[in-house]
Every structure is written in C-alpha cells, then in structure tokens.
Design a protein around this motif. Structure first.
Motif, PDB file in Angstrom:
ATOM      1  N   GLU A 143       0.855  -1.182   0.000  1.00  0.00           N
ATOM      2  CA  GLU A 143       0.000   0.000   0.000  1.00  0.00           C
ATOM      3  C   GLU A 143       0.897   1.240   0.000  1.00  0.00           C
ATOM      4  OE1 GLU A 143      -3.515  -0.176   0.412  1.00  0.00           O
ATOM      5  OE2 GLU A 143      -3.988   1.889   0.974  1.00  0.00           O
ATOM      6  N   ASP A 169      -2.817   4.210  -3.378  1.00  0.00           N
ATOM      7  CA  ASP A 169      -3.858   4.949  -2.664  1.00  0.00           C
ATOM      8  C   ASP A 169      -3.508   6.433  -2.714  1.00  0.00           C
ATOM      9  OD1 ASP A 169      -5.399   6.233  -0.692  1.00  0.00           O
ATOM     10  OD2 ASP A 169      -5.671   4.359   0.397  1.00  0.00           O
ATOM     11  N   ASN A 172      -3.621   8.477   0.663  1.00  0.00           N
ATOM     12  CA  ASN A 172      -2.542   8.261   1.635  1.00  0.00           C
ATOM     13  C   ASN A 172      -1.359   9.200   1.379  1.00  0.00           C
ATOM     14  OD1 ASN A 172      -3.969   6.290   2.919  1.00  0.00           O
ATOM     15  ND2 ASN A 172      -2.769   4.564   2.127  1.00  0.00           N
ATOM     16  N   HIS A 196      -6.833   2.337  -4.892  1.00  0.00           N
ATOM     17  CA  HIS A 196      -7.895   2.763  -3.978  1.00  0.00           C
ATOM     18  C   HIS A 196      -8.420   4.120  -4.417  1.00  0.00           C
ATOM     19  CE1 HIS A 196      -6.801   0.014  -0.351  1.00  0.00           C
ATOM     20  NE2 HIS A 196      -7.430  -0.614  -1.327  1.00  0.00           N
ATOM     21  N   LYS A 198      -9.871   6.958  -2.745  1.00  0.00           N
ATOM     22  CA  LYS A 198     -10.052   7.535  -1.402  1.00  0.00           C
ATOM     23  C   LYS A 198      -9.636   8.992  -1.490  1.00  0.00           C
ATOM     24  CE  LYS A 198      -7.341   6.517   2.292  1.00  0.00           C
ATOM     25  NZ  LYS A 198      -6.614   5.535   3.118  1.00  0.00           N
ATOM     26  N   GLU A 243     -12.493   3.165  -1.026  1.00  0.00           N
ATOM     27  CA  GLU A 243     -12.127   2.859   0.358  1.00  0.00           C
ATOM     28  C   GLU A 243     -12.606   4.014   1.235  1.00  0.00           C
ATOM     29  OE1 GLU A 243      -8.383   1.076   2.757  1.00  0.00           O
ATOM     30  OE2 GLU A 243      -7.927   2.824   1.554  1.00  0.00           O
TER      31      GLU A 243
HETATM   32 MG    MG Z   1      -5.883   2.399   1.054  1.00  0.00          MG
END
Ligand code: MG
Length: 267
Positions: A143, A169, A172, A196, A198, A243
């Motif tokens: 990740e 992601d 993040n 992801h 997000k 997510e």
């Molecule tokens: Mg994630």
C-alpha cells in the motif's frame, strides 16, 4: 477499469457491497480465524463476485498519528515481525483457496537508508512473502503513502521480485504528506496492480506528527477527476476500489454508495 469496493470481513455487510459492484478487495482483520469453514463460507458468499485482492491488517496496529504508525504498523516493528510474516503467509493460503490473484498490506514506514538494519530485515521478509505468494501464482501489493514514491520505487527494485506490486492509494500520499498523488502515480504506474479511490486533506503544516483527515470521495485534496484522468492516460486497466475508513457504518455505506456513483460518471 472496473469499479470495486474495499470491504472488511465481519465489519461490512457484503450483501450491500455486492448490490453496488461486482468486484473488490476483501480485508481480513487480526481477529479472524482462517478455518476451512471460514473459507467455505466466503466461497459460497462470493459466487461470481470477483476479488482482486485479499488485504490483511495485523494485531496491535495503530493509525492514531505518524509516530504510532511508525511504531506499530506493518513489518517494521521488531517484536511482531515473525508473527506477522506467518499471518501474511496464511492470508496468501486463504486467498489461494478462493482463487484470488493477489494479497496486500501496509508494510509500514520503509527507512530511507538502505544500510539500515530494519531496511535489510524488511527487504528480506518481503522477498520471502513474495516467494510464498508466487508459489500460489499471486502478486503481493504494498500500500502506498507512508513514504515518497521514489523511496518505494527503489525498495521495489531492491527486493527484486517480479510479483511485488503496488496498491496505489492517492489519499494516503496526502494524509502522510508523502507528495503529490498524481506525480506519485506517474512514477509508480508500471508497478500498480490495484488502486484505492479515497480522498483526504493534509494535516496543518504546524502539526507534522499528525495524519491528515480522510474525506468523502470528491471532497478532499486528491482531485479525483484528475486522478482518474491519469489512470486512463497510463492505460491502467485494473480495479478502482472505493475505500472509506470511518467508524459510523451507515455513513460509511452512504459515502461508498455516493463514491461508486461519482466514479461511474468519471470512468
Ligand atoms: Mg488504502
């Protein structure tokens, strides 16, 4: 690109998830026993729902702030390293029993210094996990977010395993202050096996130990339209998994539902 959802066994209502999408990623938390009955239960429940990844999290992990993540998350903490390697191998076996082509997790903050003892130990541990997964024909995805894209790219090259991949992601990168998500995606794109969807805003500059704040998709600093544009430009054709990590289950499902609708419009 297929729209999916990242959901967790024992937390999210799989019936609701599969009413929205027909693929996704299944998270397995630390309390879950991977018995033959549990495998059979998921095989029956999944039917033709396609899992891209089984994701694992570990006992004792905390995402309260940056020092907590450094001390507790992934493969970095010494005291839990051996147990977490065993658990990751068990997750790989569980994924194989469900014919899932990949596993993934946060491995924690990878040190910048390649001669650091933790860097070397974690590099070797990731090689062993990759080899275990490869025996099942699986990828192992790291990740993104806890380090800049360049540090992660160099780590990938050091590990030197063809089945080591990235679960990208974009939020993040912002929550951890690890760089611009679109630029990071461009750097890592050849290695990205799943994504992801997000969103989030950075922590205030004066609070560098704090993580940023997650937001509903489209309401944070990622610029999700630009991110989907970058995925298209690079010919990404894997799953894009919504997510959403908030405690309130009703609000979480509502945010997931709206995010799926937003992605349908963009993709
Ligand atoms: Mg994630």
């Amino acid at each position: 690109m297929d729209i999916g959802v990242m959901f967790w066994a024992g937390r999210d209502d799989f019936g609701e998830i599969r009413s929205l999408v027909d693929c996704g990623q299944l998270g397995i938390g630390p309390g879950v026993e991977l018995t033959p009955a549990f495998v059979a239960q998921w095989r029956d429940a999944l039917g033709d729902f396609r899992l891209a990844t089984v994701v694992c999290s570990f006992a004792g992990e905390s995402y309260a702030d940056v020092p907590a993540v450094e001390a507790t998350v992934g493969f970095i903490p010494h005291s839990t390293r051996a147990a977490r390697e065993r658990r990751t191998s068990e997750i790989s076996d569980f994924a194989a029993a469900l014919d899932v082509p990949g596993i993934g997790c946060h491995i924690g903050f990878v040190p910048d210094d390649r001669t650091d003892a933790d860097y070397i130990a974690v590099r070797d541990m990731v090689r062993r996990v990759c080899d275990h997964a490869a025996a099942h024909g699986q990828t192992f995805a790291l990740e993104t977010g806890q380090e800049p894209a360049e540090v992660l790219l160099r780590f990938l090259e050091d590990v030197g395993r063809g089945n080591l991949k990235i679960n990208f992601d974009p939020a993040n990168m912002i929550l951890y202050g690890s760089g611009d998500p679109i630029a990071a995606f461009e750097t890592l794109a050849p290695h990205v096996v799943s994504v992801h969807a997000k969103d989030g805003d950075p922590a205030p500059a004066a609070f560098e130990d704090q993580l940023g704040t997650e937001r509903p998709l489209g309401e944070g600093s990622v610029d999700i339209a630009r991110f989907i544009g970058a995925l298209k430009r690079r010919g990404y054709h894997g799953t894009v998994n919504v997510e959403r990590e908030i405690d309130d289950p009703r609000q979480r499902m509502e945010d997931i539902r709206r995010a799926v609708g937003l992605l349908r419009g963009l993709i």
